[in-house]
Design a protein around this motif. Structure first.
Motif, mmCIF file in Angstrom:
data_model
loop_
_atom_site.group_PDB
_atom_site.id
_atom_site.type_symbol
_atom_site.label_atom_id
_atom_site.label_comp_id
_atom_site.label_asym_id
_atom_site.label_seq_id
_atom_site.Cartn_x
_atom_site.Cartn_y
_atom_site.Cartn_z
ATOM 1 N N ASN A 15 -5.224 67.485 -37.659
ATOM 2 C CA ASN A 15 -4.200 68.014 -38.561
ATOM 3 C C ASN A 15 -4.709 69.230 -39.332
ATOM 4 N N TYR A 16 -3.783 70.099 -39.696
ATOM 5 C CA TYR A 16 -4.031 71.089 -40.752
ATOM 6 C C TYR A 16 -3.130 70.670 -41.906
ATOM 7 N N GLY A 17 -3.693 70.125 -42.950
ATOM 8 C CA GLY A 17 -2.855 69.564 -44.004
ATOM 9 C C GLY A 17 -1.964 68.494 -43.407
ATOM 10 N N ARG A 20 0.430 68.500 -37.765
ATOM 11 C CA ARG A 20 -0.382 67.985 -36.659
ATOM 12 C C ARG A 20 -0.536 69.071 -35.600
ATOM 13 N N ALA A 21 -1.794 69.499 -35.337
ATOM 14 C CA ALA A 21 -2.046 70.544 -34.345
ATOM 15 C C ALA A 21 -2.366 69.952 -32.977
ATOM 16 N N LEU A 22 -3.005 68.758 -32.955
ATOM 17 C CA LEU A 22 -3.297 68.073 -31.695
ATOM 18 C C LEU A 22 -2.906 66.613 -31.856
ATOM 19 N N LEU A 40 0.216 78.089 -24.107
ATOM 20 C CA LEU A 40 0.685 79.331 -24.712
ATOM 21 C C LEU A 40 0.084 79.480 -26.107
ATOM 22 N N ASN A 41 0.379 80.619 -26.728
ATOM 23 C CA ASN A 41 -0.014 80.866 -28.112
ATOM 24 C C ASN A 41 0.347 79.701 -29.015
ATOM 25 N N GLY A 42 -0.637 79.219 -29.789
ATOM 26 C CA GLY A 42 -0.318 78.183 -30.767
ATOM 27 C C GLY A 42 -0.252 76.773 -30.200
ATOM 28 N N ALA A 43 -0.578 76.607 -28.927
ATOM 29 C CA ALA A 43 -0.509 75.273 -28.304
ATOM 30 C C ALA A 43 -1.571 74.332 -28.864
ATOM 31 N N GLY A 44 -2.661 74.912 -29.380
ATOM 32 C CA GLY A 44 -3.728 74.088 -29.952
ATOM 33 C C GLY A 44 -5.061 74.230 -29.242
ATOM 34 N N LYS A 45 -5.179 75.268 -28.406
ATOM 35 C CA LYS A 45 -6.379 75.425 -27.580
ATOM 36 C C LYS A 45 -7.619 75.660 -28.436
ATOM 37 N N THR A 46 -7.504 76.589 -29.376
ATOM 38 C CA THR A 46 -8.649 76.901 -30.222
ATOM 39 C C THR A 46 -9.015 75.715 -31.107
ATOM 40 N N THR A 47 -8.001 75.023 -31.585
ATOM 41 C CA THR A 47 -8.244 73.836 -32.412
ATOM 42 C C THR A 47 -9.054 72.797 -31.632
ATOM 43 N N LEU A 48 -8.738 72.631 -30.357
ATOM 44 C CA LEU A 48 -9.474 71.681 -29.520
ATOM 45 C C LEU A 48 -10.940 72.098 -29.392
ATOM 46 N N PRO A 87 -16.795 82.198 -28.433
ATOM 47 C CA PRO A 87 -15.546 82.226 -29.190
ATOM 48 C C PRO A 87 -14.583 83.294 -28.689
ATOM 49 N N GLU A 88 -13.313 83.104 -29.012
ATOM 50 C CA GLU A 88 -12.306 84.114 -28.694
ATOM 51 C C GLU A 88 -12.657 85.401 -29.419
ATOM 52 N N GLY A 89 -12.530 86.522 -28.709
ATOM 53 C CA GLY A 89 -12.845 87.807 -29.334
ATOM 54 C C GLY A 89 -14.331 88.100 -29.378
ATOM 55 N N GLU A 197 -7.383 79.086 -21.522
ATOM 56 C CA GLU A 197 -6.859 80.366 -21.039
ATOM 57 C C GLU A 197 -5.353 80.432 -21.204
ATOM 58 N N GLN A 198 -4.863 81.606 -21.586
ATOM 59 C CA GLN A 198 -3.426 81.867 -21.472
ATOM 60 C C GLN A 198 -3.113 82.414 -20.092
ATOM 61 N N ASN A 199 -4.125 83.055 -19.489
ATOM 62 C CA ASN A 199 -3.970 83.604 -18.146
ATOM 63 C C ASN A 199 -4.116 82.463 -17.126
HETATM 64 P P1 ATP Z 1 -3.976 81.070 -29.801
HETATM 65 O O1 ATP Z 1 -3.904 81.352 -28.363
HETATM 66 O O2 ATP Z 1 -3.057 81.898 -30.627
HETATM 67 O O3 ATP Z 1 -5.374 81.045 -30.340
HETATM 68 P P2 ATP Z 1 -4.056 78.227 -29.718
HETATM 69 O O4 ATP Z 1 -3.454 77.532 -28.550
HETATM 70 O O5 ATP Z 1 -5.513 78.386 -29.740
HETATM 71 O O6 ATP Z 1 -3.364 79.592 -29.966
HETATM 72 P P3 ATP Z 1 -4.408 77.044 -32.303
HETATM 73 O O7 ATP Z 1 -4.985 78.280 -32.869
HETATM 74 O O8 ATP Z 1 -5.318 75.917 -32.027
HETATM 75 O O9 ATP Z 1 -3.596 77.388 -30.981
HETATM 76 O O10 ATP Z 1 -3.230 76.546 -33.249
HETATM 77 C C1 ATP Z 1 -2.520 75.331 -33.047
HETATM 78 C C2 ATP Z 1 -1.552 75.083 -34.199
HETATM 79 O O11 ATP Z 1 -2.262 74.877 -35.411
HETATM 80 C C3 ATP Z 1 -0.618 76.256 -34.451
HETATM 81 O O12 ATP Z 1 0.657 75.739 -34.822
HETATM 82 C C4 ATP Z 1 -1.249 76.970 -35.630
HETATM 83 O O13 ATP Z 1 -0.268 77.614 -36.417
HETATM 84 C C5 ATP Z 1 -1.901 75.834 -36.389
HETATM 85 N N1 ATP Z 1 -3.111 76.279 -37.081
HETATM 86 C C6 ATP Z 1 -4.212 76.822 -36.516
HETATM 87 N N2 ATP Z 1 -5.159 77.100 -37.423
HETATM 88 C C7 ATP Z 1 -4.638 76.738 -38.626
HETATM 89 C C8 ATP Z 1 -5.115 76.773 -39.986
HETATM 90 N N3 ATP Z 1 -6.338 77.233 -40.286
HETATM 91 N N4 ATP Z 1 -4.289 76.305 -40.951
HETATM 92 C C9 ATP Z 1 -3.064 75.835 -40.657
HETATM 93 N N5 ATP Z 1 -2.560 75.773 -39.414
HETATM 94 C C10 ATP Z 1 -3.321 76.210 -38.406
#
Ligand code: ATP
Length: 241
Positions: A15-17, A20-22, A40-48, A87-89, A197-199
């Motif tokens: 969770n973020y607050g 729920r991200a995952l 896709l963007n925002g799916a939660g990949k980076t969070t994982l 890391p990304e970037g 990957e998004q690709n």
């Molecule tokens: P991207 O390709 O843009 O990196 P992603 O698949 O890696 O996207 P995440 O960055 O893991 O996705 O984000 C997943 C969800 O968690 C999104 O809804 C995002 O808005 C939310 N989120 C990510 N980081 C935070 C944060 N620091 N605080 C609050 N919400 C966050």
């Protein structure tokens, strides 16, 4: 998920607050595997990725690496156990030389000789970097910078390499080259690979198995060859109809 799995994630929620991200993620990486997660963007990949490296606190579930539960392990401990992330970037130190950037990746290691051996290994893997070791990172091309970022991760001598969108911003031919390198790291050096990957096209061509992540949940998983035939994957991720 046999006992031989390098990485085994069960019922993971993050969770973020209150958001729920995952949600309830189940995923495994066997020792010899290349696994990709597409989403896709925002799916939660980076969070994982950040949950596995310990940069993000998990809310529920378990992450087991080489039969060790990572609960309560610091980021540094996880690096010592053998988890490294690109890391990304890329986040290189632009004013530092290639060599200095690479050596940063060995920050948890003490043995100078072993560090030198790892540096040699990275140079052999990326011969393009040999002539550039004394150049500032910022002077390199995007592809070469990605090689430095991967090389830096390898400097901790990992058993699992996590890559966050390695193809982003790179020309297709460079992406192909990086993909070959990732395969070699896996096949020749026995490093398990988990890549997001998004690709989807690149991700599928590289992977043994693929997981599809949508708004924090795994909605599909299977061998790359199988998922490539899936109509939902074709429409949503491969731009086919
Ligand atoms: P991207 O390709 O843009 O990196 P992603 O698949 O890696 O996207 P995440 O960055 O893991 O996705 O984000 C997943 C969800 O968690 C999104 O809804 C995002 O808005 C939310 N989120 C990510 N980081 C935070 C944060 N620091 N605080 C609050 N919400 C966050």
């Amino acid at each position: 998920p046999t006992s031989a799995a390098r990485l085994s994630i069960s019922n993971l929620s993050v969770n973020y607050g209150k958001a729920r991200a995952l949600a309830n993620i189940n995923l495994s990486v066997e020792q010899q595997e290349i696994i990709t997660i597409i989403g896709l963007n925002g799916a939660g990949k980076t969070t994982l990725m950040r949950s596995i490296t310990g940069l993000k606190k998990i809310s529920e579930g378990e992450i087991i690496f080489n039969n060790k539960n990572l609960a309560g392990c610091s980021v540094d401990q996880r690096v010592k156990y053998g988890i490294a992330m690109v890391p990304e970037g890329r986040s290189l130190f632009p004013k530092m030389t290639v060599r200095e950037n690479l050596v940063m990746g060995a920050y948890t290691r003490r043995d100078k000789e072993e560090i030198t051996n790892s540096l040699d290994k990275v140079m052999n893997l990326f011969p393009d970097l040999k002539k550039k070791v004394s150049d500032r990172a910022e002077s390199l091309s995007g592809g070469q910078q990605q090689m430095v970022a991967i090389g830096r991760a390898l400097m901790s001598d990992p058993r699992l390499l996590l890559l966050d969108e390695p193809s982003i911003g790179l020309a297709p031919i460079i992406v192909q080259h990086i993909a070959e390198m990732i395969k070699e790291i896996n096949r020749q050096h026995g490093v398990s690979i988990l890549l997001v990957e998004q690709n989807a096209r690149v991700a599928m061509s590289l992977a043994d198995r693929v997981y599809v992540l949508e708004t924090g949940e795994i909605v599909l998983e299977g061998p790359a060859d199988k998922l490539r035939e899936n109509t939902r994957v074709q429409e949503a991720y491969l731009g086919m109809k």
